[in-house]
Write an enzyme that holds these catalytic residues in place. Structure first.
Site, PDB file in Angstrom:
ATOM      1  N   TYR A   1      -2.797  -0.538 -10.621  1.00 57.42           N
ATOM      2  CA  TYR A   1      -1.874  -1.552 -11.355  1.00 57.42           C
ATOM      3  C   TYR A   1      -2.503  -2.424 -12.321  1.00 57.42           C
ATOM      4  CZ  TYR A   1       1.985  -0.852  -8.365  1.00 57.42           C
ATOM      5  OH  TYR A   1       2.971  -0.122  -7.839  1.00 57.42           O
TER       6      TYR A   1
ATOM      7  N   LYS B   1      -7.987   8.714  -0.852  1.00 57.61           N
ATOM      8  CA  LYS B   1      -7.714  10.082  -1.103  1.00 57.61           C
ATOM      9  C   LYS B   1      -9.525  10.476  -1.600  1.00 57.61           C
ATOM     10  CE  LYS B   1      -5.766  13.785  -2.577  1.00 57.61           C
ATOM     11  NZ  LYS B   1      -5.209  14.600  -1.705  1.00 57.61           N
TER      12      LYS B   1
ATOM     13  N   ASP C   1       2.193   0.976  -2.359  1.00 53.46           N
ATOM     14  CA  ASP C   1       3.390   0.977  -2.919  1.00 53.46           C
ATOM     15  C   ASP C   1       4.548   1.841  -2.470  1.00 53.46           C
ATOM     16  OD1 ASP C   1       5.516  -0.034  -4.627  1.00 53.46           O
ATOM     17  OD2 ASP C   1       4.889   1.664  -6.000  1.00 53.46           O
TER      18      ASP C   1
ATOM     19  N   ASP D   1       7.522   2.025   0.816  1.00 54.92           N
ATOM     20  CA  ASP D   1       8.591   2.492   0.694  1.00 54.92           C
ATOM     21  C   ASP D   1       9.022   3.523   1.737  1.00 54.92           C
ATOM     22  OD1 ASP D   1       9.210   0.538  -1.321  1.00 54.92           O
ATOM     23  OD2 ASP D   1      10.058   2.088  -2.832  1.00 54.92           O
TER      24      ASP D   1
ATOM     25  N   ASP E   1      -1.925  11.895   1.458  1.00 54.70           N
ATOM     26  CA  ASP E   1      -0.956  12.977   1.538  1.00 54.70           C
ATOM     27  C   ASP E   1      -0.577  13.398   3.048  1.00 54.70           C
ATOM     28  OD1 ASP E   1      -3.588  13.878   1.821  1.00 54.70           O
ATOM     29  OD2 ASP E   1      -3.009  16.057   0.703  1.00 54.70           O
TER      30      ASP E   1
HETATM   31  C1  IPM Z   1       7.171  -3.509  -5.224  1.00 56.85           C
HETATM   32  C2  IPM Z   1       7.733  -2.817  -6.526  1.00 56.85           C
HETATM   33  C3  IPM Z   1       6.550  -3.484  -7.582  1.00 56.85           C
HETATM   34  C4  IPM Z   1       5.580  -2.943  -7.565  1.00 56.85           C
HETATM   35  C5  IPM Z   1       7.427  -3.227  -8.894  1.00 56.85           C
HETATM   36  C6  IPM Z   1       8.645  -3.718  -9.324  1.00 56.85           C
HETATM   37  C7  IPM Z   1       6.377  -3.544  -9.977  1.00 56.85           C
HETATM   38  O1  IPM Z   1       7.910  -1.713  -6.753  1.00 56.85           O
HETATM   39  O2  IPM Z   1       6.988  -4.855  -5.058  1.00 56.85           O
HETATM   40  O3  IPM Z   1       6.777  -2.471  -4.498  1.00 56.85           O
HETATM   41  O4  IPM Z   1       5.182  -1.755  -7.689  1.00 56.85           O
HETATM   42  O5  IPM Z   1       4.577  -3.311  -6.848  1.00 56.85           O
HETATM   43 MN    MN Z   2       7.127  -0.678  -4.553  1.00 48.65          MN
END
Ligand code: IPM
Ligand code: MN
Length: 357
Positions: A142, A189, A246, A250, A222
């Site tokens: 990032y 990884k 990240d 999710d 993975d």
């Molecule tokens: C999160 C979001 C952010 C990230 C984006 C919006 C930059 O997806 O907080 O997970 O990737 O960190």
């Molecule tokens: Mn995210």
């Protein structure tokens, strides 16, 4: 106790849900005799419209001067096509970096009342799960060097980690594990990436020297993506890099089936943290009183727990939320299939506030 809270409502449903969370914090303050002072700051798309930049200086400075930050969500389709330097996401990345919030805690947990919402096979959901993803937040790909060649037809991003960066986030993960089931899974990884090999070595050295009481294992990313849907009950605390975290956070949140309920905390070396729901700005439902305020409310509870050391107050909010859910109250996002009525966002907030009187 007295605390200064910076509120950054942001875009989309951000203002609605942070508004609800602020009301909950006020109710708790009143009940326990604390003084919380709130100052609101603009960031994200709204700030782009007004000031031409996603993170105005006053916002960053106001947050730096606060005891903690409560954030709604930033961004939306309106600002998606802007150049990268002024995209709404920059507000988030700028706050993380500016406040040196190198650790992101993202719990993915099934609320007992919502087991049916879990998207996994019933026999897997039945075992339940409660994963705390500890994501490195101010390093890695990032923030590594990136660019394009002169012709613009080749681009690169750099995954870069130092021992120092790995140690400080891993330390947090071990500490968190000690307060949970004492189990850390470090995800990398290492079969391909040198940065992952350093990650693995460093986490192990730290584990052996400072946290021998905590069970530590590794998993390739993975495989981890598979295990989260195959047997999420395996995990307690997961520690991983910025980008892997990240993606996996999710995935894990979606698996619970109630992403609208999940909170997060971003922490640094100081007591100050940034707390936000993980659901994003959901522009399609903004302003319709449909948004579920629970994730923002639970984020406020995390603030009390992690930044202000007010565990009892935090527990009370968590319990108010789970009680309301156990009573069967639902917002649109978590209603049972076929249900014909559900609560508006403001009604859900009201139900929770009633428990806090
Ligand atoms: C999160 C979001 C952010 C990230 C984006 C919006 C930059 O997806 O907080 O997970 O990737 O960190
Ligand atoms: Mn995210």
């Amino acid at each position: 106790m007295r605390f200064n809270i910076a509120v950054v409502p942001g875009d989309g449903i951000g203002p609605e849900v942070t508004g609800a969370a602020v009301e909950v914090l006020k109710a708790i303050a009143k009940k326990y005799g604390h003084e919380f002072e709130f100052k609101t700051y603009i960031a994200g798309g709204g700030a782009i419209d007004k000031f031409g930049e996603p993170l105005p200086k006053e916002t960053l400075e106001g947050c730096m001067a606060s005891d903690s930050v409560l954030l709604g969500a930033v961004g939306g389709p309106k600002w998606d096509d802007l150049p990268v330097s002024i995209r709404a996401e920059k507000a988030l990345l700028g706050l993380r970096k500016g406040l040196e919030l190198f650790t992101n805690l993202r719990p993915a947990v099934i609320q007992p009342a919502l087991k049916d919402a879990c998207v996994l096979r019933p026999d897997i959901a039945e075992r339940g799960f409660d994963i705390m993803i500890v994501r490195e937040l101010t390093g890695g790909i990032y923030f590594g060097e990136r660019g394009r060649n002169e012709a613009g037809d080749t681009a690169y991003d750099t995954e870069i980690y130092s021992v120092y960066e790995i140690e400080r986030v891993a330390r947090r993960a071990f500490e968190v594990a000690r307060k949970r089931k004492n189990h850390v899974t470090s995800i990398d990884k290492a079969n391909v990436l040198e940065s992952s090999r350093l990650w693995r070595e460093t986490v192990h050295r730290l584990g052996e020297t400072e946290y021998p009481d905590v069970k530590l294992d590794d998993m390739l990313v993975d495989n981890a993506a598979m295990q989260i849907v195959r047997d999420p009950s395996f995990f307690d605390v997961v520690v991983t890099s910025n980008m892997f975290g990240d993606i996996l956070s999710d995935e894990a949140s979606q698996v619970t089936g109630s992403i609208g309920l999940l909170a997060s905390a971003s922490l640094g070396e100081s007591q100050r943290g940034l707390y936000e729901p993980i659901h994003g700005s959901a522009p399609d439902i903004a302003g319709k009183d449909l948004a579920n305020p629970i994730a923002a409310i639970l984020s406020a509870a995390m603030m009390l727990r992690y930044s202000f050391d007010l565990a009892e107050e935090a527990d009370e909010i968590d319990k108010a939320v789970s009680d309301v859910l156990l009573e069967g109250w639902r917002t649109a996002d978590i209603k049972e299939p076929g249900a014909e009525t559900w609560l508006k966002g403001s009604e859900m907030k009201q139900k929770i506030l009633e428990k806090l009187r």
